[in-house]
Structures are given as C-alpha cells and as structure tokens.
Write a protein that holds these residues in place. Structure first.
Motif, PDB file in Angstrom:
ATOM      1  N   SER A  29     -11.046 -74.741  95.376  1.00 14.81           N
ATOM      2  CA  SER A  29     -12.348 -74.796  94.709  1.00 14.81           C
ATOM      3  C   SER A  29     -12.290 -74.109  93.358  1.00 14.81           C
ATOM      4  CB  SER A  29     -13.393 -74.110  95.581  1.00 14.81           C
ATOM      5  OG  SER A  29     -14.621 -74.018  94.888  1.00 14.81           O
ATOM      6  N   ASN A  30     -13.019 -74.651  92.403  1.00 18.48           N
ATOM      7  CA  ASN A  30     -13.134 -74.029  91.085  1.00 18.48           C
ATOM      8  C   ASN A  30     -14.289 -73.043  91.026  1.00 18.48           C
ATOM      9  OD1 ASN A  30     -10.982 -75.328  89.797  1.00 18.48           O
ATOM     10  ND2 ASN A  30     -12.194 -77.179  89.533  1.00 18.48           N
ATOM     11  N   ARG A  31     -14.927 -72.804  92.150  1.00 12.39           N
ATOM     12  CA  ARG A  31     -16.105 -71.946  92.149  1.00 12.39           C
ATOM     13  C   ARG A  31     -15.750 -70.465  92.150  1.00 12.39           C
ATOM     14  NH1 ARG A  31     -19.585 -73.523  97.154  1.00 12.39           N
ATOM     15  NH2 ARG A  31     -20.888 -71.886  96.267  1.00 12.39           N
ATOM     16  N   TYR A  32     -14.510 -70.157  92.454  1.00 13.48           N
ATOM     17  CA  TYR A  32     -14.137 -68.757  92.641  1.00 13.48           C
ATOM     18  C   TYR A  32     -12.986 -68.362  91.727  1.00 13.48           C
ATOM     19  CZ  TYR A  32     -16.666 -70.129  96.802  1.00 13.48           C
ATOM     20  OH  TYR A  32     -17.596 -70.643  97.662  1.00 13.48           O
ATOM     21  N   SER A  53     -14.419 -68.391  87.500  1.00 10.77           N
ATOM     22  CA  SER A  53     -14.791 -69.796  87.582  1.00 10.77           C
ATOM     23  C   SER A  53     -15.266 -70.357  86.250  1.00 10.77           C
ATOM     24  CB  SER A  53     -15.875 -69.983  88.641  1.00 10.77           C
ATOM     25  OG  SER A  53     -16.993 -69.173  88.353  1.00 10.77           O
ATOM     26  N   ASP A  54     -15.804 -69.492  85.384  1.00 11.67           N
ATOM     27  CA  ASP A  54     -16.286 -69.960  84.079  1.00 11.67           C
ATOM     28  C   ASP A  54     -15.199 -69.933  83.014  1.00 11.67           C
ATOM     29  OD1 ASP A  54     -17.995 -66.873  83.009  1.00 11.67           O
ATOM     30  OD2 ASP A  54     -15.945 -67.273  83.667  1.00 11.67           O
TER      31      ASP A  54
END
Length: 123
Positions: A29-32, A53-54
């Motif tokens: 996941s790219n969320r973390y 993630s940003d």
C-alpha cells in the motif's frame, strides 16, 4: 504476503557511493511509510531514512546531506554518497502495512514487512 528483497550492498572505500534497492513482491500500500534501517555489529537497529505516503522524506542526523531515499513503482531506494566507515552495517528496508508515522529518519509502525538485509562495508 509481501516479500522484500534488498540489493546493492557491497564493499566500498570511504568517500564512495552505493545505491541500495528494495523490491517488493505482492501488494504494498502507498498509504503508509517506507524506510531504511541499519544495524552495525553489536548495535541496535536504527532508522536511517524514511519516506512517507505523501513523498516527504526524513533522515537520521548522521546521514543527512549524504543519503537520499526515494521510491517509485519498482521499489524503494537509498542513494548513499560520501560514505564513512561508521556507515558499515547491515541495511534493511521496511514497509508499513498499517498506521505509521515518520520520525527523524525512522518509519515507525506496528504492522509491516522487513527485508532480509544487505551488507554495506566502508573501509
């Protein structure tokens, strides 16, 4: 299940450069956050560089200005320049799979994945 595989380690003289890569198999996941850690002989494992993630990055004071962390669809990378003997360690990549935060070069998480490590030796 995610597997992380580091590559790019080796032996280099002081002042030299290495580029570490971390390839992931399976869904990440790219969320973390993601990060690089290192563990010298007889020392604890410490965070070296992290990317959130940003896309924001964070570095340990000891490597700031010399190391650059980046990521793309192919994986996670660590460009290491102006290497010093004290950079000698086993380097590990890690990817969080749940809530995480970045603090001074460390991707902090409870759930995530680790690679098996790649040795960097600077003489």
């Amino acid at each position: 299940h995610v597997q992380l595989v580091e590559s790019g380690g080796g032996s280099v003289q002081a002042g030299g450069s290495l580029r570490l890569s971390c390839a992931a198999s399976g869904y990440v996941s790219n969320r973390y956050c993601m990060g690089w850690f290192r563990q010298g002989s007889g020392k604890e494992r410490d965070g070296v560089a992290a990317i959130d993630s940003d896309g924001s990055t964070s570095y340990a004071d000891s490597v700031k200005g010399r190391f650059t962390v980046s990521k793309d669809s192919g994986g996670l990378y660590l460009q290491m320049d102006s290497l010093k003997p004290e950079d000698t360690a086993m380097y590990y990549c890690a990817v969080a799979s749940g809530p995480s935060r970045v603090d001074t070069g460390t991707c902090l998480f409870l759930d995530g994945y680790w690679g098996q490590g790649t040795q960097v030796t600077v003489s």
